[in-house]
Design a protein around this motif. Structure first.
Motif, PDB file in Angstrom:
ATOM      1  N   LYS A   1       0.742  -0.914  -0.187  1.00  0.00           N
ATOM      2  CA  LYS A   1      -0.540   0.090   0.319  1.00  0.00           C
ATOM      3  C   LYS A   1       0.653   0.712   0.045  1.00  0.00           C
ATOM      4  CE  LYS A   1      -4.345  -1.992   1.939  1.00  0.00           C
ATOM      5  NZ  LYS A   1      -5.002  -2.520   3.361  1.00  0.00           N
ATOM      6  N   THR A   2       2.296   1.399   1.091  1.00  0.00           N
ATOM      7  CA  THR A   2       2.904   2.319   0.759  1.00  0.00           C
ATOM      8  C   THR A   2       3.539   2.817  -0.215  1.00  0.00           C
ATOM      9  OG1 THR A   2       3.320   2.112   2.930  1.00  0.00           O
ATOM     10  CG2 THR A   2       4.664   3.443   2.124  1.00  0.00           C
ATOM     11  N   ILE A   3       4.433   1.665  -1.276  1.00  0.00           N
ATOM     12  CA  ILE A   3       4.626   1.602  -2.960  1.00  0.00           C
ATOM     13  C   ILE A   3       4.091   1.966  -3.565  1.00  0.00           C
ATOM     14  CG2 ILE A   3       5.361   0.445  -4.115  1.00  0.00           C
ATOM     15  CD1 ILE A   3       6.568  -1.672  -2.459  1.00  0.00           C
ATOM     16  N   ASP A   4       2.238   1.521  -3.364  1.00  0.00           N
ATOM     17  CA  ASP A   4       1.211   1.989  -3.924  1.00  0.00           C
ATOM     18  C   ASP A   4       1.021   3.999  -3.836  1.00  0.00           C
ATOM     19  OD1 ASP A   4       0.941  -0.027  -6.288  1.00  0.00           O
ATOM     20  OD2 ASP A   4      -1.128  -1.117  -4.737  1.00  0.00           O
ATOM     21  N   SER A   5       1.025   3.733  -2.829  1.00  0.00           N
ATOM     22  CA  SER A   5       0.325   5.210  -2.410  1.00  0.00           C
ATOM     23  C   SER A   5       1.886   6.317  -2.995  1.00  0.00           C
ATOM     24  CB  SER A   5      -0.129   5.503  -1.142  1.00  0.00           C
ATOM     25  OG  SER A   5       1.406   5.906   0.344  1.00  0.00           O
ATOM     26  N   VAL A   6       3.036   6.095  -3.353  1.00  0.00           N
ATOM     27  CA  VAL A   6       4.020   7.134  -3.852  1.00  0.00           C
ATOM     28  C   VAL A   6       4.356   6.755  -5.655  1.00  0.00           C
ATOM     29  CG1 VAL A   6       6.555   6.503  -3.898  1.00  0.00           C
ATOM     30  CG2 VAL A   6       5.191   6.065  -1.517  1.00  0.00           C
ATOM     31  N   ILE A   7       3.196   6.164  -6.186  1.00  0.00           N
ATOM     32  CA  ILE A   7       3.325   5.763  -6.752  1.00  0.00           C
ATOM     33  C   ILE A   7       2.392   6.576  -7.639  1.00  0.00           C
ATOM     34  CG2 ILE A   7       3.106   5.005  -8.932  1.00  0.00           C
ATOM     35  CD1 ILE A   7       4.406   2.336  -8.048  1.00  0.00           C
ATOM     36  N   ASP A   8       1.020   6.629  -6.657  1.00  0.00           N
ATOM     37  CA  ASP A   8      -0.005   7.528  -6.728  1.00  0.00           C
ATOM     38  C   ASP A   8       0.698   8.669  -7.309  1.00  0.00           C
ATOM     39  OD1 ASP A   8      -1.414   5.703  -7.753  1.00  0.00           O
ATOM     40  OD2 ASP A   8      -2.772   5.581  -5.674  1.00  0.00           O
ATOM     41  N   ARG A   9       1.122   9.325  -6.335  1.00  0.00           N
ATOM     42  CA  ARG A   9       1.627  10.822  -5.564  1.00  0.00           C
ATOM     43  C   ARG A   9       2.177  11.358  -7.058  1.00  0.00           C
ATOM     44  NH1 ARG A   9       4.271  10.634   0.028  1.00  0.00           N
ATOM     45  NH2 ARG A   9       2.824   9.161   0.558  1.00  0.00           N
ATOM     46  N   PHE A  10       3.443  10.320  -6.731  1.00  0.00           N
ATOM     47  CA  PHE A  10       4.336  10.343  -8.022  1.00  0.00           C
ATOM     48  C   PHE A  10       3.857  10.615  -9.898  1.00  0.00           C
ATOM     49  CE2 PHE A  10       7.291   8.824 -12.020  1.00  0.00           C
ATOM     50  CZ  PHE A  10       7.486  10.427 -11.628  1.00  0.00           C
ATOM     51  N   ASN A  11       2.754   9.746  -9.837  1.00  0.00           N
ATOM     52  CA  ASN A  11       2.032  10.266 -10.873  1.00  0.00           C
ATOM     53  C   ASN A  11       1.237  11.664 -10.712  1.00  0.00           C
ATOM     54  OD1 ASN A  11       2.973   7.857 -12.303  1.00  0.00           O
ATOM     55  ND2 ASN A  11       1.256   6.603 -11.608  1.00  0.00           N
ATOM     56  N   THR A  12       0.347  11.428 -10.184  1.00  0.00           N
ATOM     57  CA  THR A  12      -0.391  12.821 -10.073  1.00  0.00           C
ATOM     58  C   THR A  12       0.952  13.752 -10.049  1.00  0.00           C
ATOM     59  OG1 THR A  12      -1.164  11.808  -7.720  1.00  0.00           O
ATOM     60  CG2 THR A  12      -2.041  14.419  -8.052  1.00  0.00           C
ATOM     61  N   VAL A  13       1.270  14.155  -9.718  1.00  0.00           N
ATOM     62  CA  VAL A  13       2.666  15.577  -9.853  1.00  0.00           C
ATOM     63  C   VAL A  13       3.420  15.481 -10.941  1.00  0.00           C
ATOM     64  CG1 VAL A  13       5.137  16.251  -9.323  1.00  0.00           C
ATOM     65  CG2 VAL A  13       3.278  15.426  -7.710  1.00  0.00           C
ATOM     66  N   LYS A  14       3.218  14.318 -12.030  1.00  0.00           N
ATOM     67  CA  LYS A  14       3.974  14.245 -13.308  1.00  0.00           C
ATOM     68  C   LYS A  14       2.973  14.222 -14.015  1.00  0.00           C
ATOM     69  CE  LYS A  14       5.425  10.442 -15.955  1.00  0.00           C
ATOM     70  NZ  LYS A  14       5.500   9.192 -16.049  1.00  0.00           N
ATOM     71  N   ILE A  15       1.539  13.468 -13.889  1.00  0.00           N
ATOM     72  CA  ILE A  15       0.200  14.746 -14.769  1.00  0.00           C
ATOM     73  C   ILE A  15      -0.223  16.317 -14.451  1.00  0.00           C
ATOM     74  CG2 ILE A  15      -2.449  14.203 -14.959  1.00  0.00           C
ATOM     75  CD1 ILE A  15      -1.975  10.649 -14.235  1.00  0.00           C
ATOM     76  N   ARG A  16       0.366  16.338 -13.131  1.00  0.00           N
ATOM     77  CA  ARG A  16      -0.349  18.235 -13.426  1.00  0.00           C
ATOM     78  C   ARG A  16       0.834  18.588 -14.032  1.00  0.00           C
ATOM     79  NH1 ARG A  16       0.510  19.645  -7.620  1.00  0.00           N
ATOM     80  NH2 ARG A  16      -1.349  18.125  -7.149  1.00  0.00           N
ATOM     81  N   PHE A  17       2.125  18.474 -13.752  1.00  0.00           N
ATOM     82  CA  PHE A  17       3.567  18.984 -14.415  1.00  0.00           C
ATOM     83  C   PHE A  17       2.666  18.982 -16.121  1.00  0.00           C
ATOM     84  CE2 PHE A  17       7.041  18.915 -16.895  1.00  0.00           C
ATOM     85  CZ  PHE A  17       7.748  20.356 -16.899  1.00  0.00           C
ATOM     86  N   MET A  18       2.159  17.922 -16.502  1.00  0.00           N
ATOM     87  CA  MET A  18       2.032  17.678 -18.073  1.00  0.00           C
ATOM     88  C   MET A  18       0.753  18.701 -18.467  1.00  0.00           C
ATOM     89  SD  MET A  18       2.645  14.331 -18.408  1.00  0.00           S
ATOM     90  CE  MET A  18       3.564  12.584 -18.657  1.00  0.00           C
ATOM     91  N   LEU A  19       0.057  18.699 -17.704  1.00  0.00           N
ATOM     92  CA  LEU A  19      -1.374  19.383 -17.754  1.00  0.00           C
ATOM     93  C   LEU A  19      -0.371  21.208 -18.175  1.00  0.00           C
ATOM     94  CD1 LEU A  19      -3.868  17.967 -15.693  1.00  0.00           C
ATOM     95  CD2 LEU A  19      -3.987  18.291 -17.861  1.00  0.00           C
ATOM     96  N   GLU A  20      -0.156  21.008 -17.125  1.00  0.00           N
ATOM     97  CA  GLU A  20       0.748  23.131 -16.746  1.00  0.00           C
ATOM     98  C   GLU A  20       1.377  23.328 -18.582  1.00  0.00           C
ATOM     99  OE1 GLU A  20       2.704  23.157 -13.099  1.00  0.00           O
ATOM    100  OE2 GLU A  20       0.203  23.387 -12.051  1.00  0.00           O
ATOM    101  N   THR A  21       1.976  22.190 -18.146  1.00  0.00           N
ATOM    102  CA  THR A  21       3.285  22.454 -20.027  1.00  0.00           C
ATOM    103  C   THR A  21       2.797  22.131 -20.980  1.00  0.00           C
ATOM    104  OG1 THR A  21       3.864  20.075 -19.781  1.00  0.00           O
ATOM    105  CG2 THR A  21       5.066  22.228 -18.694  1.00  0.00           C
ATOM    106  N   GLY A  22       1.131  22.052 -21.215  1.00  0.00           N
ATOM    107  CA  GLY A  22       0.124  21.688 -22.537  1.00  0.00           C
ATOM    108  C   GLY A  22       0.552  20.474 -23.213  1.00  0.00           C
ATOM    109  N   LYS A  23       1.167  19.545 -22.794  1.00  0.00           N
ATOM    110  CA  LYS A  23       1.260  18.544 -23.095  1.00  0.00           C
ATOM    111  C   LYS A  23       0.034  17.130 -22.762  1.00  0.00           C
ATOM    112  CE  LYS A  23       6.457  18.762 -22.149  1.00  0.00           C
ATOM    113  NZ  LYS A  23       7.143  18.241 -21.743  1.00  0.00           N
TER     114      LYS A  23
END
Ligand code: SF4
Ligand code: SF4
Length: 227
Positions: free
Chosen positions: A190-212
């Motif tokens: 569960k800890t690993i999953d939540s770390v991956i989720d947090r990583f993906n959330t940050v990554k997706i937010r970054f992509m949205l902000e940069t128009g990708k």
């Protein structure tokens, strides 16, 4: 003194003092002169004015230790009369000189022998025998092969054969039992999953902000497929 003379070639001698330090007679006879310490009067021989001088020729047992210690071939033991003991040098003791070789030879041929037996067979004085035996032992040429206890006295017998190295007992490796704690494993997942989720959330937010946006779509599809 034996039937030999210890001779120093003062021309060859560099005064390094090796021979004085290794002499077993000095080492065993008096701790104050062991290793070359002590005054000229106390010592059997010493370095004076750059070369070795012999103060007391009577002390020398002819063991030959100093001869082999001299890197300048400045010492020799001159034999004055034919040796009473016939020395047949073998390949093993060619480097030995004097009476040390005789003691080594008898132990090699007839050993194991006690000190008393060596003295009796070679007809040499006790002190000389002890010096030669201890010298050979310190040089790892002979070895204690057992103990003799008689009349509350302890003696040793000597051999030229090195002691057998005892075979080390094979260590039995303990195989650690692998136990899995399922509860802990689930928490870890569960800890690993939540770390991956947090990583993906940050990554997706970054992509949205940069128009990708295409990359965002791709990332979300992959994520959903994995679930
Ligand atoms: S006789 Fe040899 S070992 Fe002894 S002091 Fe001279 S050079 Fe050194
Ligand atoms: S022959 Fe042996 S006893 Fe004699 S001086 Fe040399 S080391 Fe000492």
């Amino acid at each position: 003194m034996g039937n030999f003379t210890l001779k120093i070639d003062e021309e060859l001698c560099q005064g390094c003092g090796n021979c004085i330090v290794v002499c077993p007679v000095s080492a065993f006879s008096d701790s104050s002169i062991a290793g070359g310490s002590g005054s000229d009067e106390q010592r059997n021989f010493g370095v004076t004015t750059g070369a070795v001088k012999i103060y007391d020729p009577e002390f020398c047992t002819g063991c030959g230790t100093c001869v082999s210690s001299c890197g300048y071939s400045a010492i020799e033991i001159e034999v004055q009369e034919p040796q009473k003991l016939e020395v047949k040098l073998s390949a093993d003791n060619l480097w030995m000189t004097g009476e040390k070789a005789v003691v080594y030879d008898i132990i090699k041929k007839e050993g194991p022998l006690s000190i008393e037996q060596i003295i009796e067979k070679l007809e040499i004085p006790n002190r000389l025998a002890l010096n030669l035996i201890f010298t050979l032992k310190n040089e790892n040429q002979i070895f204690e092969a057992g103990k003799i206890e008689e009349d509350h006295k302890v003696g040793y017998i000597y051999t030229s054969e090195p002691p057998m190295v005892e075979e080390k007992e094979k260590e039995v490796e303990e195989v650690a039992e692998l136990t899995v704690d399922l509860e802990k494993a689930e928490k870890l997942r569960k800890t690993i999953d939540s770390v991956i989720d947090r990583f993906n959330t940050v990554k997706i937010r970054f992509m949205l902000e940069t128009g990708k946006l295409d990359r965002v779509k791709e990332e979300l599809v992959t994520k959903l497929e994995k679930r």
